[in-house]
Enzyme design. Sequence first.
Site, PDB file in Angstrom:
ATOM      1  N   ASP A  15      -4.393 -12.655  22.762  1.00  0.00           N
ATOM      2  CA  ASP A  15      -4.684 -11.517  23.649  1.00  0.00           C
ATOM      3  C   ASP A  15      -4.029 -11.807  24.995  1.00  0.00           C
ATOM      4  OD1 ASP A  15      -5.850  -9.120  24.622  1.00  0.00           O
ATOM      5  OD2 ASP A  15      -7.581 -10.199  25.410  1.00  0.00           O
ATOM      6  N   SER A  16      -4.046 -10.797  25.859  1.00  0.00           N
ATOM      7  CA  SER A  16      -3.527 -11.002  27.214  1.00  0.00           C
ATOM      8  C   SER A  16      -4.500 -11.831  28.050  1.00  0.00           C
ATOM      9  CB  SER A  16      -3.329  -9.645  27.889  1.00  0.00           C
ATOM     10  OG  SER A  16      -4.557  -8.935  27.879  1.00  0.00           O
ATOM     11  N   TYR A  47      -1.990  -6.403  30.600  1.00  0.00           N
ATOM     12  CA  TYR A  47      -0.872  -5.778  29.890  1.00  0.00           C
ATOM     13  C   TYR A  47      -0.835  -4.256  30.109  1.00  0.00           C
ATOM     14  CZ  TYR A  47       0.490  -9.789  26.869  1.00  0.00           C
ATOM     15  OH  TYR A  47       0.975 -10.961  26.356  1.00  0.00           O
ATOM     16  N   GLY A  48      -1.982  -3.700  30.502  1.00  0.00           N
ATOM     17  CA  GLY A  48      -2.150  -2.246  30.543  1.00  0.00           C
ATOM     18  C   GLY A  48      -1.089  -1.488  31.313  1.00  0.00           C
ATOM     19  N   CYS A  79      -5.412  -7.513  20.549  1.00  0.00           N
ATOM     20  CA  CYS A  79      -5.090  -6.756  21.758  1.00  0.00           C
ATOM     21  C   CYS A  79      -4.450  -5.432  21.354  1.00  0.00           C
ATOM     22  CB  CYS A  79      -4.127  -7.567  22.625  1.00  0.00           C
ATOM     23  SG  CYS A  79      -3.584  -6.700  24.105  1.00  0.00           S
ATOM     24  N   THR A  81      -3.311  -3.107  23.355  1.00  0.00           N
ATOM     25  CA  THR A  81      -2.170  -2.800  24.231  1.00  0.00           C
ATOM     26  C   THR A  81      -0.909  -3.477  23.710  1.00  0.00           C
ATOM     27  OG1 THR A  81      -3.814  -2.889  26.002  1.00  0.00           O
ATOM     28  CG2 THR A  81      -1.512  -2.682  26.669  1.00  0.00           C
ATOM     29  N   CYS A 194     -10.000  -1.472  23.616  1.00  0.00           N
ATOM     30  CA  CYS A 194      -9.473  -2.644  24.332  1.00  0.00           C
ATOM     31  C   CYS A 194     -10.469  -3.746  24.018  1.00  0.00           C
ATOM     32  CB  CYS A 194      -9.411  -2.385  25.833  1.00  0.00           C
ATOM     33  SG  CYS A 194      -9.098  -3.874  26.819  1.00  0.00           S
ATOM     34  N   HIS A 196     -11.346  -6.278  25.463  1.00  0.00           N
ATOM     35  CA  HIS A 196     -12.178  -6.753  26.568  1.00  0.00           C
ATOM     36  C   HIS A 196     -13.508  -5.989  26.667  1.00  0.00           C
ATOM     37  CE1 HIS A 196      -8.556  -8.728  28.032  1.00  0.00           C
ATOM     38  NE2 HIS A 196      -9.234  -9.262  29.025  1.00  0.00           N
TER      39      HIS A 196
HETATM   40  N1  DGL Z   1      -7.474  -6.783  25.596  1.00  0.00           N
HETATM   41  C1  DGL Z   1      -6.351  -5.913  25.688  1.00  0.00           C
HETATM   42  C2  DGL Z   1      -6.465  -4.754  24.691  1.00  0.00           C
HETATM   43  O1  DGL Z   1      -7.144  -4.843  23.683  1.00  0.00           O
HETATM   44  C3  DGL Z   1      -5.927  -5.348  27.013  1.00  0.00           C
HETATM   45  C4  DGL Z   1      -6.176  -5.983  28.316  1.00  0.00           C
HETATM   46  C5  DGL Z   1      -5.025  -5.847  29.299  1.00  0.00           C
HETATM   47  O2  DGL Z   1      -4.937  -4.858  30.032  1.00  0.00           O
HETATM   48  O3  DGL Z   1      -4.205  -6.754  29.287  1.00  0.00           O
HETATM   49  O4  DGL Z   1      -5.864  -3.733  24.866  1.00  0.00           O
END
Ligand code: DGL
Length: 266
Positions: A15-16, A47-48, A79, A81, A194, A196
């Site tokens: 993940d990021s 990453y968004g 992730c 994204t 996401c 998170h």
């Molecule tokens: N956890 C990541 C997802 O599922 C995104 C978090 C980020 O913005 O990097 O999209």
Amino acid sequence: MTAAANELKPVLVFDSGIGGLTVLREARVLMPERSFIYVADDAGFPYGSWEEQALKERIIGLFGKLLQDYDPEICIIACNTAFTLVGADLRAAFPQMTFVGTVPAIKPAAERTRSGLVSVLATPGTVKRAYTRDLIQSFATQCHVRLVGSENLARMAEAYIRGETVSDEAVLAEIDQCFVEKDGGKTDIVVLACTHYPFMANLFRRLAPWPVDWLDPAEAIARRARSLVPLVADAVHAENSDFSVFTSGMPDFPTRRLMQGFGLRA
Ligand code: DGL
């Protein structure tokens, strides 16, 4: 520890940031015999808001090295994204590796909704992906799908899980767009698109203007991964074999403590 356990290849979860831990905890339940390597590209977080081509190149480049260094059995891209952007390219670039992806759970949401009003809470990157639009076109044309791209929620989730306080007002401001009233009906499912966000699900539940189903795909991803990872008779998990890798090379103290709590060595 048996000889077989020594020989088993690990599962790599990517993940990021720390969001992929929501997937890791489910994957561990279903693959108790496997070791896990948790990789957070914290140097690239969040990453968004990345430009798509640049993010693609970054992730493909990272995986060239990760696969060489760790030789995993399978990679779980925990992730949305990243995977909605680069999933196909990863599979094309590394055809010998199995990648399990994370994509917005639009199909199950469309199957389950009663009101036909579904919201997808994600990063701005995931919201603008062609992949996400295609999922809606393929599985949810009968629904009214509201895409909510949050600029701040991934960062807030990172802060929250590290023990910092986040204000109710700030969280509500990020999620309130998810709640739609239309023709006498109300949103009844919000897809947590996401990884998170499930860390904040309790907060979301408390702050929601009305109760909804918060759909977390972590268990489904873990089940998919389990189905692709061979079961090896007699294999047991080698103690202290799980660890985390941070691309910054220097996670802060609360992050290291969090990793420890998840049983991941630095
Ligand atoms: N956890 C990541 C997802 O599922 C995104 C978090 C980020 O913005 O990097 O999209």
